[in-house]
Scaffold this motif. Structure first.
Motif, mmCIF file in Angstrom:
data_model
loop_
_atom_site.group_PDB
_atom_site.id
_atom_site.type_symbol
_atom_site.label_atom_id
_atom_site.label_comp_id
_atom_site.label_asym_id
_atom_site.label_seq_id
_atom_site.Cartn_x
_atom_site.Cartn_y
_atom_site.Cartn_z
ATOM 1 N N PHE A 345 -12.537 -49.981 -36.114
ATOM 2 C CA PHE A 345 -11.927 -50.929 -37.052
ATOM 3 C C PHE A 345 -11.404 -50.262 -38.322
ATOM 4 N N TYR A 346 -11.602 -48.952 -38.426
ATOM 5 C CA TYR A 346 -11.084 -48.243 -39.608
ATOM 6 C C TYR A 346 -9.975 -47.299 -39.180
ATOM 7 N N GLU A 347 -8.822 -47.455 -39.753
ATOM 8 C CA GLU A 347 -7.708 -46.586 -39.367
ATOM 9 C C GLU A 347 -7.263 -45.674 -40.497
ATOM 10 N N TYR A 348 -7.116 -46.207 -41.654
ATOM 11 C CA TYR A 348 -6.766 -45.427 -42.846
ATOM 12 C C TYR A 348 -6.988 -46.302 -44.069
ATOM 13 N N GLY A 349 -6.934 -45.666 -45.252
ATOM 14 C CA GLY A 349 -7.132 -46.430 -46.494
ATOM 15 C C GLY A 349 -5.957 -46.249 -47.442
ATOM 16 N N ARG A 350 -6.125 -46.639 -48.688
ATOM 17 C CA ARG A 350 -5.093 -46.480 -49.707
ATOM 18 C C ARG A 350 -5.674 -45.700 -50.887
ATOM 19 N N PHE A 351 -4.793 -45.141 -51.704
ATOM 20 C CA PHE A 351 -5.238 -44.334 -52.848
ATOM 21 C C PHE A 351 -5.189 -45.145 -54.143
ATOM 22 N N SER A 352 -6.191 -44.956 -54.997
ATOM 23 C CA SER A 352 -6.091 -45.486 -56.357
ATOM 24 C C SER A 352 -5.083 -44.590 -57.089
ATOM 25 N N PRO A 353 -3.985 -45.152 -57.592
ATOM 26 C CA PRO A 353 -2.967 -44.295 -58.236
ATOM 27 C C PRO A 353 -3.495 -43.518 -59.434
ATOM 28 N N SER A 354 -4.492 -44.037 -60.135
ATOM 29 C CA SER A 354 -4.987 -43.296 -61.308
ATOM 30 C C SER A 354 -6.143 -42.368 -60.957
ATOM 31 N N MET A 355 -6.957 -42.716 -59.975
ATOM 32 C CA MET A 355 -8.190 -41.966 -59.752
ATOM 33 C C MET A 355 -8.162 -41.044 -58.527
ATOM 34 N N GLU A 356 -7.182 -41.194 -57.645
ATOM 35 C CA GLU A 356 -7.232 -40.422 -56.395
ATOM 36 C C GLU A 356 -5.989 -39.559 -56.176
ATOM 37 N N LYS A 357 -5.433 -39.083 -57.302
ATOM 38 C CA LYS A 357 -4.255 -38.193 -57.192
ATOM 39 C C LYS A 357 -4.613 -36.901 -56.473
ATOM 40 N N GLY A 358 -5.815 -36.406 -56.718
ATOM 41 C CA GLY A 358 -6.255 -35.156 -56.090
ATOM 42 C C GLY A 358 -6.384 -35.295 -54.582
ATOM 43 N N VAL A 359 -6.925 -36.416 -54.130
ATOM 44 C CA VAL A 359 -7.076 -36.648 -52.680
ATOM 45 C C VAL A 359 -5.686 -36.792 -52.049
ATOM 46 N N HIS A 360 -4.809 -37.480 -52.754
ATOM 47 C CA HIS A 360 -3.442 -37.657 -52.259
ATOM 48 C C HIS A 360 -2.747 -36.302 -52.108
ATOM 49 N N HIS A 361 -2.953 -35.424 -53.081
ATOM 50 C CA HIS A 361 -2.373 -34.077 -53.032
ATOM 51 C C HIS A 361 -2.897 -33.329 -51.800
ATOM 52 N N PHE A 362 -4.191 -33.389 -51.588
ATOM 53 C CA PHE A 362 -4.839 -32.713 -50.449
ATOM 54 C C PHE A 362 -4.272 -33.247 -49.128
ATOM 55 N N HIS A 363 -4.202 -34.552 -49.003
ATOM 56 C CA HIS A 363 -3.703 -35.139 -47.753
ATOM 57 C C HIS A 363 -2.234 -34.773 -47.525
ATOM 58 N N THR A 364 -1.485 -34.705 -48.606
ATOM 59 C CA THR A 364 -0.069 -34.337 -48.480
ATOM 60 C C THR A 364 0.054 -32.900 -47.956
ATOM 61 N N LEU A 365 -0.778 -32.001 -48.492
ATOM 62 C CA LEU A 365 -0.728 -30.603 -48.029
ATOM 63 C C LEU A 365 -1.175 -30.500 -46.568
ATOM 64 N N ILE A 366 -2.221 -31.209 -46.201
ATOM 65 C CA ILE A 366 -2.678 -31.186 -44.799
ATOM 66 C C ILE A 366 -1.544 -31.648 -43.890
ATOM 67 N N SER A 367 -0.933 -32.738 -44.267
ATOM 68 C CA SER A 367 0.164 -33.282 -43.449
ATOM 69 C C SER A 367 1.278 -32.264 -43.304
ATOM 70 N N ARG A 368 1.583 -31.610 -44.413
ATOM 71 C CA ARG A 368 2.682 -30.660 -44.384
ATOM 72 C C ARG A 368 2.363 -29.485 -43.449
ATOM 73 N N PHE A 369 1.148 -28.969 -43.541
ATOM 74 C CA PHE A 369 0.802 -27.829 -42.694
ATOM 75 C C PHE A 369 0.691 -28.230 -41.223
ATOM 76 N N LEU A 370 0.199 -29.413 -40.932
ATOM 77 C CA LEU A 370 0.109 -29.836 -39.530
ATOM 78 C C LEU A 370 1.481 -30.194 -38.986
ATOM 79 N N ASP A 371 2.342 -30.669 -39.836
ATOM 80 C CA ASP A 371 3.681 -31.053 -39.423
ATOM 81 C C ASP A 371 4.502 -29.841 -39.011
ATOM 82 N N VAL A 372 4.231 -28.692 -39.633
ATOM 83 C CA VAL A 372 4.915 -27.447 -39.254
ATOM 84 C C VAL A 372 4.686 -27.220 -37.766
ATOM 85 N N GLN A 373 3.436 -27.459 -37.344
ATOM 86 C CA GLN A 373 3.086 -27.271 -35.955
ATOM 87 C C GLN A 373 3.826 -28.267 -35.056
#
Ligand code: FES
Ligand SMILES: [Fe+2]
Length: 376
Positions: A345-373
């Motif tokens: 029942f859990y697929e994904y969540g959302r980011f708090s724009p003020s408190m979760e910028k760091g997590v968003h950055h991390f997920h963006t980098l992961i996506s970018r590196f996996l997308d290369v593949q």
């Protein structure tokens, strides 16, 4: 939006990470649970980035050698660091004859690196020098007989290596150097008794996600919350790293900053640097806590805390006072999240724009590196 049961094997997290945090969804839960995605992560994130290997304490002497495995048993690449007149090189630790390991323990290389199996020799620069009984062998030696050289970098006393770097090391460390390079980091003393290892039943990236937001501090860390000013919490995003500033609450201990520091005038209790993909450099007035987050399997992770002390008298105060207690509080919630992300029942969540910028950055980098593949 994907339906609740629409997980599919052609996982592409890129679809999910919008560069606009107000629109973005987090990584799919599958990232933290799928064996296949985990294997992709090893090749496309860990093999292509820089890993913290060691400090230079075992490599100070000319011709000293330090063998290691890149990322433990997950990317089992036998490598060796060698000090050649103050310059650190990194070579494959595998003999080019029939694949024996060359150096098994930290040591000092006397003349050449000599293989214990049939006596093949390499010089201190990894070049093939000699092999018994090669008379009559044609087209020998070639460059293939030399040891492969691996990318290595040193920042202060710390040594990093990469199997196939996607970018230069200085791009990774630039902002850390600019911000805290004024501290006499090279004089910080490693303290074994203050260093620790932890093992958790959770994916390595869940541990990083948790580190990358201060949002949970008032909920999870009562004591830490008392010494930090939660309302001043902020994150600065760099290319491959980010920084969370811990601001001291009124009377709590903070850095005595030099006038040329960008933060001069602020009450900084801690600099929390996260360095992609799995390194944390936490600077406190007492010194530096290096955290290395090493995956063991898709849901098992080793966490190493290495303490380097600058000022002993500040050890038990402020934000860096009881790291063990904070760690156990973090581990408890991260392991709970691992149980949560397997839910259908859990697929994904959302980011708090003020408190979760760091997590968003991390997920963006992961996506970018996996997308290369996925594009290859
Ligand atoms: S494997 Fe090294 S000399 Fe044979
Ligand atoms: Fe925490």
């Amino acid at each position: 939006m994907l339906g609740l049961f629409s997980y599919n094997d052609t996982f592409n997290p890129m679809k999910k990470i919008d560069s606009d945090i107000t629109k973005a969804a987090t990584l799919q839960a599958k990232f933290y649970t799928s064996e296949n995605v985990f294997k992709d992560t090893l090749e496309n994130i860990f093999a292509k980035n820089w890993q913290f290997i060691t400090d230079d304490s075992k490599l100070k002497e000319n011709r000293s050698a330090f063998p290691f495995q890149f990322l433990g048993n997950l990317l089992p690449e036998p490598l060796v660091l060698v000090n050649n007149e103050g310059h650190i090189n990194c070579f494959s630790n595998v003999c080019t004859h029939r694949g024996n390991l060359l150096i098994n323990e930290p040591c000092t290389i006397k003349k050449n690196i000599t293989c214990g199996y049939h006596g093949r020799q390499f010089d201190i620069c990894g070049k093939f020098k000699f092999m018994p009984k090669t008379e009559g062998m044609q087209n020998f030696p070639t460059a293939q007989d030399d040891l492969a050289e691996i990318a290595v970098a040193k920042w202060k006393q710390f040594i990093f290596a990469s199997l196939a770097p996607n970018f230069e090391f200085k791009e990774l460390i630039k902002e850390v150097e600019e911000r805290v390079g004024w501290m006499p980091i090279e004089t910080f003393k490693y303290r074994e008794n203050l260093s620790k290892e932890y093992f958790i039943t959770a994916n390595w990236a869940l541990y990083c996600d948790n580190y990358l937001e201060g949002f949970h501090i008032p909920f999870i860390h009562e004591d830490l919350n008392a010494v930090l000013d939660f309302n001043s919490y902020d994150v600065e995003i760099f290319k491959y790293a980010n920084l969370q500033l811990g601001i001291a609450s009124d009377k709590d201990i903070c850095f005595d900053l030099p006038k040329n520091s960008k933060d001069y005038g602020k009450k900084i209790a801690a600099y929390y640097f996260w360095v992609f993909p799995n390194l944390m450099l936490n600077f406190y007035p007492w010194g530096l806590s290096v955290n290395i987050i090493t995956p063991i399997s898709v849901n098992q992770t080793k966490i190493q805390f290495k303490s380097y002390v600058w000022d002993e008298s500040k050890l038990n105060s402020g934000a860096g006072a009881d790291l063990h207690k904070v760690e156990l509080e973090d581990e408890k919630v991260v392991q709970q999240v691992q149980k949560g992300v397997v839910s259908r029942f859990y697929e994904y969540g959302r980011f708090s724009p003020s408190m979760e910028k760091g997590v968003h950055h991390f997920h963006t980098l992961i996506s970018r590196f996996l997308d290369v593949q996925t594009k290859k």
